[in-house]
Structure formats: C-alpha cells, structure tokens
Design a protein around this motif. Sequence first.
Motif, PDB file in Angstrom:
ATOM      1  N   GLU A 174      20.656  43.562  27.904  1.00  0.00           N
ATOM      2  CA  GLU A 174      21.002  42.146  28.012  1.00  0.00           C
ATOM      3  C   GLU A 174      22.178  41.812  27.098  1.00  0.00           C
ATOM      4  OE1 GLU A 174      21.221  38.084  28.612  1.00  0.00           O
ATOM      5  OE2 GLU A 174      20.026  39.513  29.782  1.00  0.00           O
ATOM      6  N   ASN A 175      22.181  42.356  25.884  1.00  0.00           N
ATOM      7  CA  ASN A 175      23.280  42.112  24.941  1.00  0.00           C
ATOM      8  C   ASN A 175      24.604  42.628  25.497  1.00  0.00           C
ATOM      9  OD1 ASN A 175      21.123  43.025  22.166  1.00  0.00           O
ATOM     10  ND2 ASN A 175      21.447  41.008  23.091  1.00  0.00           N
ATOM     11  N   LEU A 176      24.591  43.825  26.087  1.00  0.00           N
ATOM     12  CA  LEU A 176      25.813  44.423  26.626  1.00  0.00           C
ATOM     13  C   LEU A 176      26.385  43.577  27.754  1.00  0.00           C
ATOM     14  CD1 LEU A 176      24.882  48.221  26.695  1.00  0.00           C
ATOM     15  CD2 LEU A 176      26.341  47.041  25.055  1.00  0.00           C
ATOM     16  N   VAL A 177      25.522  43.124  28.642  1.00  0.00           N
ATOM     17  CA  VAL A 177      25.982  42.310  29.767  1.00  0.00           C
ATOM     18  C   VAL A 177      26.541  40.981  29.275  1.00  0.00           C
ATOM     19  CG1 VAL A 177      25.258  41.075  31.843  1.00  0.00           C
ATOM     20  CG2 VAL A 177      24.400  43.385  31.398  1.00  0.00           C
ATOM     21  N   GLU A 178      25.820  40.349  28.351  1.00  0.00           N
ATOM     22  CA  GLU A 178      26.279  39.066  27.824  1.00  0.00           C
ATOM     23  C   GLU A 178      27.614  39.225  27.089  1.00  0.00           C
ATOM     24  OE1 GLU A 178      24.788  35.390  24.928  1.00  0.00           O
ATOM     25  OE2 GLU A 178      23.636  37.257  25.039  1.00  0.00           O
ATOM     26  N   ALA A 179      27.747  40.311  26.339  1.00  0.00           N
ATOM     27  CA  ALA A 179      28.985  40.556  25.606  1.00  0.00           C
ATOM     28  C   ALA A 179      30.157  40.721  26.565  1.00  0.00           C
ATOM     29  CB  ALA A 179      28.836  41.801  24.736  1.00  0.00           C
ATOM     30  N   LEU A 180      29.941  41.454  27.652  1.00  0.00           N
ATOM     31  CA  LEU A 180      31.002  41.646  28.634  1.00  0.00           C
ATOM     32  C   LEU A 180      31.359  40.325  29.305  1.00  0.00           C
ATOM     33  CD1 LEU A 180      32.863  43.618  30.027  1.00  0.00           C
ATOM     34  CD2 LEU A 180      31.031  44.161  31.650  1.00  0.00           C
ATOM     35  N   GLU A 181      30.378  39.503  29.595  1.00  0.00           N
ATOM     36  CA  GLU A 181      30.627  38.200  30.216  1.00  0.00           C
ATOM     37  C   GLU A 181      31.483  37.306  29.307  1.00  0.00           C
ATOM     38  OE1 GLU A 181      26.616  37.570  32.971  1.00  0.00           O
ATOM     39  OE2 GLU A 181      26.560  37.072  30.837  1.00  0.00           O
ATOM     40  N   ILE A 182      31.167  37.312  28.017  1.00  0.00           N
ATOM     41  CA  ILE A 182      31.940  36.505  27.062  1.00  0.00           C
ATOM     42  C   ILE A 182      33.383  37.002  27.007  1.00  0.00           C
ATOM     43  CG2 ILE A 182      32.184  35.857  24.637  1.00  0.00           C
ATOM     44  CD1 ILE A 182      29.127  36.053  24.404  1.00  0.00           C
ATOM     45  N   GLY A 183      33.554  38.316  27.018  1.00  0.00           N
ATOM     46  CA  GLY A 183      34.894  38.882  26.987  1.00  0.00           C
ATOM     47  C   GLY A 183      35.698  38.521  28.224  1.00  0.00           C
ATOM     48  N   VAL A 184      35.081  38.567  29.384  1.00  0.00           N
ATOM     49  CA  VAL A 184      35.766  38.218  30.630  1.00  0.00           C
ATOM     50  C   VAL A 184      36.211  36.751  30.607  1.00  0.00           C
ATOM     51  CG1 VAL A 184      35.436  37.864  33.116  1.00  0.00           C
ATOM     52  CG2 VAL A 184      34.647  39.984  32.025  1.00  0.00           C
ATOM     53  N   ALA A 185      35.330  35.886  30.140  1.00  0.00           N
ATOM     54  CA  ALA A 185      35.681  34.461  30.065  1.00  0.00           C
ATOM     55  C   ALA A 185      36.867  34.238  29.137  1.00  0.00           C
ATOM     56  CB  ALA A 185      34.474  33.660  29.590  1.00  0.00           C
ATOM     57  N   ALA A 186      36.880  34.943  27.993  1.00  0.00           N
ATOM     58  CA  ALA A 186      37.973  34.795  27.029  1.00  0.00           C
ATOM     59  C   ALA A 186      39.287  35.303  27.613  1.00  0.00           C
ATOM     60  CB  ALA A 186      37.643  35.547  25.744  1.00  0.00           C
ATOM     61  N   ALA A 187      39.235  36.420  28.342  1.00  0.00           N
ATOM     62  CA  ALA A 187      40.450  36.996  28.922  1.00  0.00           C
ATOM     63  C   ALA A 187      41.035  36.085  29.994  1.00  0.00           C
ATOM     64  CB  ALA A 187      40.147  38.377  29.491  1.00  0.00           C
ATOM     65  N   TYR A 188      40.175  35.547  30.857  1.00  0.00           N
ATOM     66  CA  TYR A 188      40.654  34.634  31.897  1.00  0.00           C
ATOM     67  C   TYR A 188      41.258  33.374  31.281  1.00  0.00           C
ATOM     68  CZ  TYR A 188      39.218  36.784  36.308  1.00  0.00           C
ATOM     69  OH  TYR A 188      39.132  37.593  37.407  1.00  0.00           O
ATOM     70  N   LYS A 189      40.648  32.897  30.235  1.00  0.00           N
ATOM     71  CA  LYS A 189      41.134  31.679  29.577  1.00  0.00           C
ATOM     72  C   LYS A 189      42.505  31.882  28.948  1.00  0.00           C
ATOM     73  CE  LYS A 189      39.770  28.191  26.146  1.00  0.00           C
ATOM     74  NZ  LYS A 189      38.734  27.807  25.146  1.00  0.00           N
ATOM     75  N   ALA A 190      42.764  33.095  28.462  1.00  0.00           N
ATOM     76  CA  ALA A 190      44.019  33.366  27.763  1.00  0.00           C
ATOM     77  C   ALA A 190      45.200  33.514  28.707  1.00  0.00           C
ATOM     78  CB  ALA A 190      43.879  34.638  26.927  1.00  0.00           C
ATOM     79  N   VAL A 191      44.928  33.809  29.982  1.00  0.00           N
ATOM     80  CA  VAL A 191      46.006  34.001  30.953  1.00  0.00           C
ATOM     81  C   VAL A 191      46.246  32.680  31.686  1.00  0.00           C
ATOM     82  CG1 VAL A 191      46.762  35.283  32.990  1.00  0.00           C
ATOM     83  CG2 VAL A 191      45.417  36.425  31.211  1.00  0.00           C
ATOM     84  N   MET A 192      47.477  32.189  31.612  1.00  0.00           N
ATOM     85  CA  MET A 192      47.791  30.880  32.178  1.00  0.00           C
ATOM     86  C   MET A 192      47.528  30.834  33.682  1.00  0.00           C
ATOM     87  SD  MET A 192      51.291  28.661  31.736  1.00  0.00           S
ATOM     88  CE  MET A 192      51.062  28.691  29.951  1.00  0.00           C
ATOM     89  N   LYS A 193      47.970  31.866  34.398  1.00  0.00           N
ATOM     90  CA  LYS A 193      47.762  31.919  35.844  1.00  0.00           C
ATOM     91  C   LYS A 193      47.132  33.266  36.188  1.00  0.00           C
ATOM     92  CE  LYS A 193      51.651  28.881  37.036  1.00  0.00           C
ATOM     93  NZ  LYS A 193      52.941  28.764  37.774  1.00  0.00           N
ATOM     94  N   PRO A 194      45.799  33.376  36.066  1.00  0.00           N
ATOM     95  CA  PRO A 194      45.135  34.653  36.336  1.00  0.00           C
ATOM     96  C   PRO A 194      45.399  35.130  37.763  1.00  0.00           C
ATOM     97  CG  PRO A 194      43.642  33.110  35.256  1.00  0.00           C
ATOM     98  CD  PRO A 194      44.845  32.323  35.667  1.00  0.00           C
ATOM     99  N   THR A 195      45.698  36.411  37.887  1.00  0.00           N
ATOM    100  CA  THR A 195      45.951  37.010  39.199  1.00  0.00           C
ATOM    101  C   THR A 195      44.825  37.961  39.531  1.00  0.00           C
ATOM    102  OG1 THR A 195      48.345  36.868  38.867  1.00  0.00           O
ATOM    103  CG2 THR A 195      47.564  38.396  40.557  1.00  0.00           C
ATOM    104  N   GLU A 196      44.225  37.781  40.715  1.00  0.00           N
ATOM    105  CA  GLU A 196      43.165  38.691  41.134  1.00  0.00           C
ATOM    106  C   GLU A 196      43.782  39.983  41.637  1.00  0.00           C
ATOM    107  OE1 GLU A 196      40.122  38.250  40.423  1.00  0.00           O
ATOM    108  OE2 GLU A 196      40.381  36.198  39.726  1.00  0.00           O
ATOM    109  N   GLY A 197      43.020  41.063  41.503  1.00  0.00           N
ATOM    110  CA  GLY A 197      43.546  42.377  41.843  1.00  0.00           C
ATOM    111  C   GLY A 197      44.115  43.084  40.637  1.00  0.00           C
ATOM    112  N   THR A 198      43.754  42.595  39.444  1.00  0.00           N
ATOM    113  CA  THR A 198      44.257  43.153  38.190  1.00  0.00           C
ATOM    114  C   THR A 198      43.085  43.567  37.304  1.00  0.00           C
ATOM    115  OG1 THR A 198      44.296  41.014  37.071  1.00  0.00           O
ATOM    116  CG2 THR A 198      46.261  41.631  38.336  1.00  0.00           C
ATOM    117  N   ILE A 199      43.380  43.892  36.060  1.00  0.00           N
ATOM    118  CA  ILE A 199      42.358  44.248  35.081  1.00  0.00           C
ATOM    119  C   ILE A 199      41.320  43.137  34.941  1.00  0.00           C
ATOM    120  CG2 ILE A 199      43.826  43.395  33.207  1.00  0.00           C
ATOM    121  CD1 ILE A 199      42.583  45.422  31.347  1.00  0.00           C
ATOM    122  N   LEU A 200      41.752  41.892  35.112  1.00  0.00           N
ATOM    123  CA  LEU A 200      40.823  40.770  35.014  1.00  0.00           C
ATOM    124  C   LEU A 200      39.744  40.864  36.081  1.00  0.00           C
ATOM    125  CD1 LEU A 200      43.352  37.855  34.387  1.00  0.00           C
ATOM    126  CD2 LEU A 200      41.780  38.851  32.721  1.00  0.00           C
TER     127      LEU A 200
END
Length: 560
Positions: free
Chosen positions: A104-130
């Motif tokens: 559960e900790n691993l999944v939650e940690a990954l979810e938090i990281g994904v949210a932070a990464a998407y937030k940092a990119v002004m115009k997120p593009t699908e089909g990328t590392i995101l």
Amino acid sequence: MIDAKTLSDAFISGANNILNNRQRVDALNVFPVPDGDTGTNMSMTMSSAKKELWQGAGDTVGEVAHTAASALLRGARGNSGVITSLLFRGFSKGLKNKDTATPENLVEALEIGVAAAYKAVMKPTEGTILTVARVAAERSRAALSEEMNEQEIWRIVVDAAKEALAETPEQLPVLKKAGVVDAGGQGLVVIFEGMQSVFEGCGIIPAANEEESAGEAEPAEGATVVNAAGEVEEVDINNPYCTEFIILRDDHNKDPLRLRAYLESIGDCVVVVDDEEIIKSHVHTKHPGLALEKAAEFGMLTKLKIENMIIQHEEQVAAARSQQEKKAPEAVAIDPEVPVGFVAVAAGEGVKQLFLDLGVQQVVSGGQTMNPSTDDILGAIRKVPSADVFVLPNNKNIVMAAEQAAKLSAKEGTRRVHVIPTTTIPQGLTAMLSFDASSDVEQNAAGMTEAIGTVETGSVTFAARDSDYDGHTIKEGELLALENGKVAFTGEDLSEVVTQLTCRLLHEESAFVTLLYGEDVTEEQAAEAEKKLRAALPEEVELTVAYGGQPVYYYIVSVE
C-alpha cells in the motif's frame, strides 16, 4: 516488508540499470539532431542519488527515500531528469516517518509522485514518461489487495509501465512514424526493472561500465565495497580478501564443481563460471593462498587479483567524506550595491563571453547534450551577490531544472530567483538587452519575458541518423536547418543553408540579424557565409557575425 537497506539497494540498482542502458535510451530520441540525451540525463540524475545512498542514508525507508529524493532533485538534469526526481519525491512523501514499506505504501508513494510530476509540467503530453508513470500507478492501485506482497505489487508496476510504454507510439504520431517508443518512458521502465531485481531477491544489478562508475563513493554504513564488476558487496571481517582469478583449463575431466565446493569451505560470496577453455572464479576468504593453490590443480592461472576489502572500504569512506566536504559552497554575501544579478546557461567560449559582456555574473556551462543539473544552477545562483537573481536557461530542456533551483533557493531564504523561460541562446541575449535598470524587478521580469517572444531563432546542425521526421525525409550526415526548433529543410552547402534559413526567418519588421558560428566552423567558412548573407539581406537589416564556439550547432541565427 521492504526495509531501509532493501530500498536503498533498489535505488542503486535502478541507477545502475539506467547507466547500463543509457545509450539505448538516448537512441530513441526521434528528433534527428545529434543531441539525444534522455538516457544520459536520467542516468546522471539517478547516479546523484546513488552516490548519496552509498554514503549511508538512514535506518528507515522514510530516511532512505528522503535522502534519495533530495539528491535526485539537486542532481536532476534535463526535463526527463527533473520528472524522474519529482516521481521519486513521491516515494519520499509516501514513505515519510515509516520504518518499512508495505505494498500500500509503494502504490501511494507512486501516486503522489505522478501527481507532482503532472503538476510541474505546464502542458502535460500523453505518450511520454508521464503516461508510463501514471498507468503504472493506476493499475497497481486497481490490483492492490491485502494478500499481495511487495514483490507482487512491484511486478504489477513494472508490467503496467511496460504495457503503457508499448502504447506510446499510438498516442504520439511522431513516435509511431519513427518506429520507436518514448525515450523517457523507456528510461523509467529501465529504472523500475533495476529496482525490481532487488525486490525480487536477485540483488543489485551491477554497473557494466566500471570507468563511468569510477570515483563514486562506497557505502559508509557497515563494511561494503564494490567489486570488479561494479556490484556492491558486503565485507565480512572474517573473510576480508576479495580473490579473483581465471583458470586456463588443462583437463576437462576435472569438474569445476569440486573447486566451487572447496572455495565455499574456506570463504563466501563464491562465484565459479566455466566454459570449454576457462574457469572464472571469485571468493571472499581469509586464505587467498589456499584458494590459488587449489585452483592451480585445474590449470594455469591468469588475471589474478587480491584486494584487502577492509583497507579498500576505509579508503572509500575517507574519499566519500572528502567529496562531501567539497559540496555546496557557501553563498556569497549580498551586496546592497548590486541589487540585481544574472545567471545564464551557455556553451561555447564566444557565447559565454557575450553574456558576460551584457552583465551576467555567472555563466553555467551547458546546453544541448550537456544539460546542467539543478545543483549546478543553484550553485551559480549562490555566487551572485544580489538579493534578486534572474536565471536564463536558454534551452527548453533546462527550464525545469532552473525552476527547481529557484524553489530550492527560496527555501534557503537568501535570494529571490526569477526564471525567464528562454529556450534559445538568442532569446537569452535579447532578454539581457531588454533589461532596464530603472525599472523594478517585477517590471523587468515581465518585460524580459515579453521580449523573448519577438526573437526568431534558427540553427544549423547535421542529421545524426536517417529519419522521416515531420514530413521531411532526412539522410544521416545532411545539414539540417531548424526554424524555431522545427525542421525547416536539409542541404549540403553550409553557407547556402544558413543564408536560406536566415531569409526564411525574416519578416517585414526585422531590423537585426546576429550570426554565431560554432567550434566546427572555420573563420574562412564564416566569412563566406557572411558574404552570401549580406548579399541576400535587405539593406536596412543590420548583420552581426561573431564567434560563438558552441558545440553541435554550426550556426545559431537570431532575427529581431
């Protein structure tokens, strides 16, 4: 559950795996210019965490994750590196104050990281590392159950990331046309697979290239070293001699298993691998002489090496501490007489001098193929004796690292950093020229940002490979003309290409053209290009030709 050492080893294994595969990831960059560096940026970013973890990271997964996240943020290079650092900041936040990690900790940690990464990119593009990271988080969340263990959940993370990566060409037509997957997404899968090796009990994936790993500090906590293969090993004080040798077999009837059994009786960490001609062996023992004597029964010995791992460890710890003392030089004092300062990123002695002549106090070496880290930019900010510092990244792949440096500087509380999002050298020069000392910081930030929108940028380089890109059939070695970052046309004559490119950038209000020639252009070639260009330009347009010395790009063109 995953404990501190397991998580630390997993990060190190992920760093080694991307190091081993960085060239393969670099090659996935679809843009055909010779500066594809996604794998290199991600590798250098992860290696910054590896160095810190080898020096000791704490007794809990929360402490290990925090150490890794801090190092990753400071060592982040390029957009792919910054996004990687943000993803692993999720591990830091998700595992905060935890001794061990559950599924559960691993999944939650990954979810938090994904949210932070998407937030940092002004115009997120699908089909990328995101996308690869997001799908891995979503599918692991959907599959999570109380019966699942850590190995099983991470297996789902890796499998989901691979499936998402395979779909990236369907999301980005440019990938599909080039027949490749997203480079950043591939890099993330490689890192996740490196971590999986540890979680599955297979140990740290060794760094294949010993030279590139040279000089990296070893773990300070406990007695550990890195063997000749680059793999982290525990040092047993009772078996301090790392003994390696190759036997040239003289009798194939002698079973290498007998040698393995003997080595196991006098030591540990035994590896015996054989083929028709040789037996390669490795053992930790307190009796290296006995190991060699027994080995000689199987044939002549070669490639002998005996290392005292206790002494080796002590030397590595001392080197690590020395390296740590050199880090993070103290910031210079603020000088009230210098209210505003400037940091610019540039490559090429001529380009660097142009920025210095315009009033930039600190120039960070970097650009295409050599993106500086967040910490490199932060270090330059600290050297500027001003309360307000403008940072000019001058490359689209450095803007995110500059923004992260600004955030770190804000936490230090000594300087206010203003990142002007310049993505080219001409934009950076224009931003400096538009600075008005009589205006306040906010007005200048707005004015400089507005000014960079008036610059047309061109560049001439060569095609690194055959490519069918953006409607252009490109052959390896052809000259490649880029108009505001996009492929305009190809050619064979350098002066003709730069002249045609410059004329394409002109518009009715154009008044100034600046041509910077790179390190691979001779003065004679530059003079020829200048002659042709002057003949092609309208009389009212002022032309300046100067030595830039920049790598990769033969010419950089600015039209204002």
